[in-house]
Scaffold this motif. Structure first.
Motif, mmCIF file in Angstrom:
data_model
loop_
_atom_site.group_PDB
_atom_site.id
_atom_site.type_symbol
_atom_site.label_atom_id
_atom_site.label_comp_id
_atom_site.label_asym_id
_atom_site.label_seq_id
_atom_site.Cartn_x
_atom_site.Cartn_y
_atom_site.Cartn_z
ATOM 1 N N ILE A 1 44.502 -58.025 17.208
ATOM 2 C CA ILE A 1 45.717 -57.355 16.622
ATOM 3 C C ILE A 1 46.781 -57.574 17.754
ATOM 4 N N SER A 2 47.865 -57.981 17.405
ATOM 5 C CA SER A 2 48.978 -58.055 18.008
ATOM 6 C C SER A 2 50.115 -56.835 18.249
ATOM 7 N N LEU A 3 50.552 -56.502 19.329
ATOM 8 C CA LEU A 3 51.045 -55.227 19.260
ATOM 9 C C LEU A 3 52.559 -55.682 20.178
ATOM 10 N N PRO A 4 53.466 -54.746 19.776
ATOM 11 C CA PRO A 4 54.779 -55.108 20.268
ATOM 12 C C PRO A 4 54.917 -54.396 21.733
ATOM 13 N N THR A 5 55.777 -55.056 22.781
ATOM 14 C CA THR A 5 55.976 -54.474 23.862
ATOM 15 C C THR A 5 57.588 -54.624 24.182
ATOM 16 N N PRO A 6 57.797 -53.810 25.162
ATOM 17 C CA PRO A 6 59.177 -53.787 25.591
ATOM 18 C C PRO A 6 59.571 -54.922 26.809
ATOM 19 N N PHE A 7 58.446 -55.510 27.025
ATOM 20 C CA PHE A 7 58.877 -56.548 28.084
ATOM 21 C C PHE A 7 59.065 -57.949 27.573
ATOM 22 N N PRO A 8 59.686 -58.789 28.560
ATOM 23 C CA PRO A 8 60.009 -60.189 27.958
ATOM 24 C C PRO A 8 58.980 -60.980 27.477
ATOM 25 N N VAL A 9 57.780 -60.604 27.839
ATOM 26 C CA VAL A 9 56.628 -61.609 27.527
ATOM 27 C C VAL A 9 56.380 -61.343 26.235
ATOM 28 N N GLY A 10 56.861 -60.360 25.393
ATOM 29 C CA GLY A 10 56.706 -60.237 24.077
ATOM 30 C C GLY A 10 55.223 -59.397 23.620
ATOM 31 N N ASP A 11 54.927 -59.794 22.580
ATOM 32 C CA ASP A 11 53.772 -59.090 21.948
ATOM 33 C C ASP A 11 52.606 -59.398 22.847
ATOM 34 N N VAL A 12 51.664 -58.127 22.928
ATOM 35 C CA VAL A 12 50.375 -58.303 23.633
ATOM 36 C C VAL A 12 49.060 -58.052 22.521
ATOM 37 N N ASN A 13 48.208 -58.999 22.895
ATOM 38 C CA ASN A 13 47.078 -58.883 21.965
ATOM 39 C C ASN A 13 45.785 -58.142 22.486
ATOM 40 N N VAL A 14 45.152 -57.306 21.737
ATOM 41 C CA VAL A 14 44.229 -56.635 21.972
ATOM 42 C C VAL A 14 42.932 -57.099 20.939
ATOM 43 N N TYR A 15 41.923 -56.858 20.956
ATOM 44 C CA TYR A 15 40.666 -57.430 20.304
ATOM 45 C C TYR A 15 39.692 -56.338 19.986
ATOM 46 N N VAL A 16 39.179 -56.360 18.947
ATOM 47 C CA VAL A 16 38.010 -55.434 18.419
ATOM 48 C C VAL A 16 36.798 -56.402 18.403
ATOM 49 N N ILE A 17 35.808 -56.159 18.821
ATOM 50 C CA ILE A 17 34.475 -56.600 18.541
ATOM 51 C C ILE A 17 33.290 -55.780 18.398
ATOM 52 N N LYS A 18 32.489 -56.014 17.462
ATOM 53 C CA LYS A 18 31.232 -54.940 17.142
ATOM 54 C C LYS A 18 30.030 -55.394 17.998
ATOM 55 N N GLY A 19 29.623 -54.499 18.739
ATOM 56 C CA GLY A 19 28.192 -55.133 19.534
ATOM 57 C C GLY A 19 27.275 -54.087 19.217
ATOM 58 N N ASP A 20 26.618 -53.419 20.189
ATOM 59 C CA ASP A 20 26.084 -52.058 19.948
ATOM 60 C C ASP A 20 27.009 -50.973 20.038
ATOM 61 N N ARG A 21 28.079 -51.121 20.209
ATOM 62 C CA ARG A 21 29.159 -50.376 20.286
ATOM 63 C C ARG A 21 30.524 -51.039 19.998
ATOM 64 N N LEU A 22 31.073 -50.387 18.971
ATOM 65 C CA LEU A 22 32.485 -50.867 18.552
ATOM 66 C C LEU A 22 33.567 -51.091 19.756
ATOM 67 N N THR A 23 33.948 -52.266 20.248
ATOM 68 C CA THR A 23 34.514 -52.243 21.413
ATOM 69 C C THR A 23 36.089 -52.847 21.383
ATOM 70 N N LEU A 24 36.961 -52.156 22.011
ATOM 71 C CA LEU A 24 38.353 -52.520 22.076
ATOM 72 C C LEU A 24 38.570 -53.379 23.542
ATOM 73 N N ILE A 25 38.885 -54.437 23.300
ATOM 74 C CA ILE A 25 39.331 -55.080 24.788
ATOM 75 C C ILE A 25 40.965 -54.887 24.922
ATOM 76 N N ASP A 26 41.216 -54.300 25.762
ATOM 77 C CA ASP A 26 42.654 -53.930 26.267
ATOM 78 C C ASP A 26 43.274 -52.819 25.281
ATOM 79 N N ALA A 27 44.377 -52.401 25.543
ATOM 80 C CA ALA A 27 44.886 -51.289 25.029
ATOM 81 C C ALA A 27 46.517 -51.148 24.925
ATOM 82 N N GLY A 28 47.121 -52.222 24.987
ATOM 83 C CA GLY A 28 48.584 -52.227 24.538
ATOM 84 C C GLY A 28 49.278 -51.048 25.421
#
Length: 323
Positions: free
Chosen positions: A12-39
């Motif tokens: 999932i790509s999310l907007p930021t106010p920074f010059p680098v632009g959008d930041v990517n976060v990731y969701v993956i299902k293991g034993d627990r549904l995990t979010l990698i980073d949080a925008g």
């Protein structure tokens, strides 16, 4: 489209106010549904996140844990919007930046004031130091680390995902690698089209020596050459599929930049600020933290190679000299 699926990985790509632009976060299902980073902590980012999750039939309440690649605001901000009982996993360095209590903020301010005096900044420039803290308004205010991980650990709830410490861009930086298919969650350690900035940050404890992020970053990049990486999912931009050749090019270019800095020192000793002004004459005042980090990174690298030396004057200002 801000959401895309790659097998068991949801991007999932999310907007930021920074010059680098959008930041990517990731969701993956293991034993627990995990979010990698949080925008970042903005309404726009949260709305994009909720919309992105909905494309996979998920809601924020389904997330069971968050694994942080590092503590920068565009990777931790939305922790304030997620359920209070969620587990947050990361390097122990994250803790101070997630809580940011008064003692820590005072120590950090003192660290940079002392450091920038050594680099030759005149006293009248000290108000510019406050600009460096501006991005923190997009970070979380109520974050907390519930589980520390370190190199050699496996991510809790994600069998087969190994943790590697990759300091440089941030002192807290981690990457997560799944050997069975060569998949890497790279955070900001390796980006497809731009080089990550090794940023000046305080040490884990304030009585420790200042970290040398460019030297750290190079060693962390070399670590990637020994992993059978097939695809890297990055913090910004697209995926990287030829990471080893990219890492080698980045290391070569950084060395070349450092050699050009050495040339600047041949005629006379210079302070870090003087080198910074030569390197970034148009933007050094506007982007003081970034440009000084880049400059000091090259100087640290040259010192590590023995290509230059440093002298301290009566005012404790450092002057760099070509050997």
């Amino acid at each position: 489209m801000n959401a895309e699926r790659f097998g068991d990985i949801m991007k999932i790509s999310l907007p930021t106010p920074f010059p680098v632009g959008d930041v990517n976060v990731y969701v993956i299902k293991g034993d627990r549904l995990t979010l990698i980073d949080a925008g970042v902590k903005t309404k726009e980012s949260w709305e994009a996140f909720v919309h992105g999750l909905s494309q996979f039939g998920l809601t924020p309440e389904d997330i069971e844990q968050v694994a942080l690649t590092h503590h920068h605001p565009d990777h931790v901000g939305m922790l304030d919007f997620l359920p209070d009982d969620i587990d947050v996993i990361g390097h122990r360095y994250n803790e101070k930046f997630l809580t940011r209590d008064e003692h820590f903020m005072k120590e950090q301010s003192q660290f940079f004031e002392r450091l920038f005096r050594q680099f030759g900044l005149p006293k009248e420039w000290e108000p510019m130091l406050k600009q460096m803290g501006a991005p923190l308004k997009f970070s979380c205010e109520e974050g907390r680390l519930t589980k520390r991980v370190k190199e050699g650990d496996e991510l809790p709830g994600l069998n087969g995902w190994s943790v590697y410490e990759t300091p440089g861009h941030a002192q807290s930086h981690l990457v997560f690698f799944r050997e069975k298919d060569g998949t890497l969650f790279a955070g900001d350690h390796v980006l497809a089209t731009i080089s990550s900035n090794p940023l000046l940050e305080p040490p884990l404890r304030f009585d420790m020596e200042r970290p040398k992020p460019q030297v750290q970053y190079n060693e962390s990049l070399k670590k990637m050459l020994h992993l059978p990486i097939e695809k890297a999912f990055t913090g910004h931009g697209g995926e990287v599929t030829r990471i080893h050749s990219l890492v080698e090019r980045r290391l070569e270019r950084q060395h070349d930049r450092a050699m050009s800095v050495k040339e600047m020192l041949k005629d006379k000793p210079l302070t870090a600020l003087e080198v910074c002004i030569n390197l970034f004459p148009a933007i050094y005042k506007k982007e003081l933290g970034l440009t000084l980090s880049e400059t000091v990174g090259q100087l640290d690298y040259l010192l590590d190679l023995g290509q230059i030396s440093v002298r301290t004057d009566e005012h404790q200002v450092l002057h760099y000299v070509s050997e």
